[in-house]
Design a protein around this motif. Structure first.
Motif, PDB file in Angstrom:
ATOM      1  N   SER A  53       0.624   0.133 -26.467  1.00 22.19           N
ATOM      2  CA  SER A  53       0.468   0.493 -27.848  1.00 22.19           C
ATOM      3  C   SER A  53       0.787  -0.778 -28.961  1.00 22.19           C
ATOM      4  O   SER A  53       0.651  -0.314 -30.105  1.00 22.19           O
TER       5      SER A  53
ATOM      6  N   ALA B 126       6.250 -10.569 -35.104  1.00 25.04           N
ATOM      7  CA  ALA B 126       5.779  -9.906 -36.116  1.00 25.04           C
ATOM      8  C   ALA B 126       6.233 -10.570 -37.344  1.00 25.04           C
ATOM      9  O   ALA B 126       5.653 -10.498 -38.496  1.00 25.04           O
TER      10      ALA B 126
ATOM     11  N   ARG C 258      -4.605  -6.683 -27.944  1.00 23.91           N
ATOM     12  CA  ARG C 258      -6.057  -6.510 -28.381  1.00 23.91           C
ATOM     13  C   ARG C 258      -7.163  -7.067 -27.539  1.00 23.91           C
ATOM     14  O   ARG C 258      -8.237  -6.654 -27.899  1.00 23.91           O
TER      15      ARG C 258
ATOM     16  N   GLU D 214      -3.473 -15.934 -34.511  1.00 24.46           N
ATOM     17  CA  GLU D 214      -4.384 -14.798 -34.535  1.00 24.46           C
ATOM     18  C   GLU D 214      -5.769 -15.178 -34.591  1.00 24.46           C
ATOM     19  O   GLU D 214      -6.317 -15.400 -35.735  1.00 24.46           O
TER      20      GLU D 214
ATOM     21  N   ASP E 243       0.788  -3.929 -31.421  1.00 25.40           N
ATOM     22  CA  ASP E 243      -0.148  -4.529 -32.091  1.00 25.40           C
ATOM     23  C   ASP E 243      -0.779  -5.672 -31.522  1.00 25.40           C
ATOM     24  O   ASP E 243      -2.060  -6.163 -31.542  1.00 25.40           O
TER      25      ASP E 243
END
Length: 400
Positions: free
Chosen positions: A42, A236, A47, A266, A44
């Motif tokens: 789960s 994060a 991806r 990212e 973030d």
């Protein structure tokens, strides 16, 4: 401090309990592993398939690190300078690709003599700690080794004449860090450690029954889950495709002289990140990239790091680096190995400055047009030779 490996050994040596705790402890371990797997799925940072697979594999890494810590817990440790729980396979917390980490477990109230040869690594740092709290730091070079690199230093709570480092706390350890610039020629130190005088107190007896094992099993579950969550939360913090100002992480066990500049990439598959910085002057600096789980991308299989010896500085004095999943053909490439996002670190150790790099996202197809005309490029054959040399050097470092 459940997210740190040493919490598992501490759990084995503290407290009381009955052997009937084994069954619930095992159930607790399985519950925490299940929760950790759910957290990976789960997160973030999960991806693409590479992100997900590396996250699940990272749980195996953390489990291996924790099990090793549990099995080696000993109330009367064998005194030796040995490798820590990170290498090119067991990667967590973005360990430095240039580094060989060693440690020795000490006992409260004892006096020790550390001696040996410095070796030829760019940096050889000594740190005494209580848990994760640093109690003293120095470079071996500060101890003024002789012309052949030999030195010795006393480790104790009370100040000693000559070279001396303070030891404090209930759980003292010695950590030795070697940072290599030239992976092919620089050699690590050869060190020995011995207790001076009689033991301050007889070693505690190993707890009888299953209570210590139960505590280890329970702490193992907490470590795997909490370590994963700690670094997910930590990752994060920096802005996407940018960096935070340099920070002091001595509260997490880092040497006080290490000022890391931490960032996060990212990127879409057709994108690249160009980093620009005036390289700092001093003892050591390097770039490295990791994945979303704060696992350093394997630096023997990928060019996921560059130090001052390996990187090329442009004619205007600026260090430019390209971060991408595909090889752009420039010498200063940091390979994300297919990860969509992850950590970046510019490590600055005993440098005059700890600069914050600028970063800009470009289309991968436009990388060369975004760089100076005299940017150093490499052929496919040259890249293959560089990677082969990295692979050999990393194998030598950890197989010796």
């Amino acid at each position: 401090m459940a997210w740190l490996p040493f919490s598992i050994a501490q759990a084995a040596l503290a407290g009381q309990g009955g052997a009937d705790e084994l069954a619930p402890a095992w159930a607790h371990l399985l519950d925490r592993l299940k929760a950790a797997g759910t957290l990976v799925a789960s997160a973030d940072g999960n991806r693409n398939s590479v992100d997900y697979a590396s996250g699940m594999r990272h749980l195996l890494v953390l489990l291996a690190v924790g099990v090793d810590e549990a099995l080696r817990a000993d109330p009367d440790p064998v005194l030796a300078v040995t490798r820590t729980s990170t290498d090119d396979i067991l990667s967590w917390g973005m360990e430095c690709p240039d580094c060989l980490y060693l440690r020795a477990t000490l006992r409260k109230g004892e006096t020790y003599r550390l001696f040996g040869n410095r070796g030829t690594a760019r940096y050889v740092g000594l740190q005494t700690m209580d848990g994760i709290t640093a109690t003293s730091n120095c470079l071996v070079d500060d101890l003024k080794p002789d012309a052949d690199g030999n030195f010795e230093v006393a480790l104790s709570a009370d100040e000693q004449e000559g070279n001396w480092m303070r030891v404090e706390g209930e759980h003292p350890t010695l950590v030795v860090r070697h940072f290599f610039y030239d992976w092919d020629t620089e050699k690590p130190s050869s060190l020995q450690i011995e207790r001076i005088g009689d033991a301050a107190e007889p070693p505690d007896r190993w707890p009888a029954g299953g209570s210590s094992v139960a505590r280890q099993i329970e702490a193992l579950g907490e470590f795997v889950h909490d370590n994963l969550k700690f670094f997910l939360d930590f990752n994060a913090g920096p802005p996407a495709n940018g960096f935070l100002p340099p920070i002091d992480r001595s509260d997490m066990g880092a040497a006080a002289e290490n000022r890391p500049v931490i960032g996060r990439y990212e990127l879409e598959p057709d994108e690249a990140l160009i980093l620009e910085v005036e390289p700092p002057r001093g003892v050591y600096w390097s770039y490295s990239v990791g994945n979303a789980w704060w696992e350093t991308i394997h630096y023997g299989r990928h060019q996921s790091s560059l130090n001052a010896h390996q990187a090329t500085i442009d004619s205007d004095g600026i260090l430019r680096v390209v971060v991408s999943a595909s090889d752009p053909g420039v010498a200063n490439w940091l390979d994300t190995a297919g990860h969509s996002n992850g950590a970046m670190i510019l490590r600055c150790v005993r440098t005059e400055t700890a600069p914050t790099p600028s970063a800009r996202v470009v289309k991968f197809a436009d990388v060369m047009s975004e760089l100076p005309a005299d940017t150093t490029t490499v052929s496919a054959e040259q890249r293959a030779a560089t990677l082969a040399a990295r692979r050999r050097a990393v194998h030598r470092r950890f197989s010796a």
